[in-house]
Design a protein around this motif. Sequence first.
Motif, PDB file in Angstrom:
ATOM      1  N   GLU A  99       3.970   1.563  -1.064  1.00  0.00           N
ATOM      2  CA  GLU A  99       4.692   1.712  -2.322  1.00  0.00           C
ATOM      3  C   GLU A  99       3.753   2.157  -3.445  1.00  0.00           C
ATOM      4  N   ALA A 100       2.523   1.672  -3.415  1.00  0.00           N
ATOM      5  CA  ALA A 100       1.551   2.108  -4.426  1.00  0.00           C
ATOM      6  C   ALA A 100       1.247   3.594  -4.276  1.00  0.00           C
ATOM      7  N   GLN A 101       1.078   4.043  -3.044  1.00  0.00           N
ATOM      8  CA  GLN A 101       0.761   5.455  -2.812  1.00  0.00           C
ATOM      9  C   GLN A 101       1.957   6.350  -3.102  1.00  0.00           C
ATOM     10  N   THR A 119       4.111   5.851  -5.373  1.00  0.00           N
ATOM     11  CA  THR A 119       4.193   5.939  -6.832  1.00  0.00           C
ATOM     12  C   THR A 119       3.144   6.879  -7.395  1.00  0.00           C
ATOM     13  N   GLN A 120       1.923   6.800  -6.828  1.00  0.00           N
ATOM     14  CA  GLN A 120       0.807   7.572  -7.372  1.00  0.00           C
ATOM     15  C   GLN A 120       0.731   8.981  -6.825  1.00  0.00           C
ATOM     16  N   ASN A 123       0.831  -1.216   0.000  1.00  0.00           N
ATOM     17  CA  ASN A 123       0.000   0.000   0.000  1.00  0.00           C
ATOM     18  C   ASN A 123       0.859   1.257   0.000  1.00  0.00           C
TER      19      ASN A 123
END
Length: 216
Positions: free
Chosen positions: A204-206, A208-209, A202
């Motif tokens: 790492e996804a945030q 990136t985004q 979670n």
Amino acid sequence: MNKLIYIADPMCSWCFGFAPELAKLQAAVAGKLQLELVMGGLRTGADAQALTPEFAQELAHHWQKVTATTEQSFNHDFLNQTNGFIYDTEPACRAVTLMGEAKPEHQLAYLFALQQGFYQQKLDITQPQVLADIANEWLDQSFFADLFDSEAIIEATKQDFEMSRMWQVFSYPTLVYSTGERMIMLSQGYAKCDAILEGIANIEAQLTQQPDDFEQ
């Protein structure tokens, strides 16, 4: 490479309970995230405490809770001793810091060995000779002894304690996700490996985004 910072203490019962999950986590993130250890200093200096019957009862209660949650077993016979044992976690923290300086690839294994020695084998890991004996698998005992008493290792251990407090970490185990620029709380207290891995995904996804949504 981004990294996980593990803030712990060898004589923290919940850190011992967390050890199997941490071993799984280390294997799961190998080659992806570096795992760095920082010693928290659970009971040091003025907070070190003699093992009175009342304190032993308090510890037994904590150990029972850890076992109920994690299934890690404790040897409660340690709490029956009457030899003036002082619950001072600085020596064990210093020993783990030492191993991190001398043989960083074995630091986590040494932490696990200290935990097993203390909680299951009734070893007094406040004693330098006991710490050296356990480290002997990786370090010559005379080399360990020289480093253990060195100003550099004593100071490095103090810096770990200060860093932990600067980050406002007062309970263990704690895991922090670090990008080098940002420090993101991942977990505080006991957690399962799968939940931590989900938290990492979670984060790492945030990052990136929406990389600006996190604060140091």
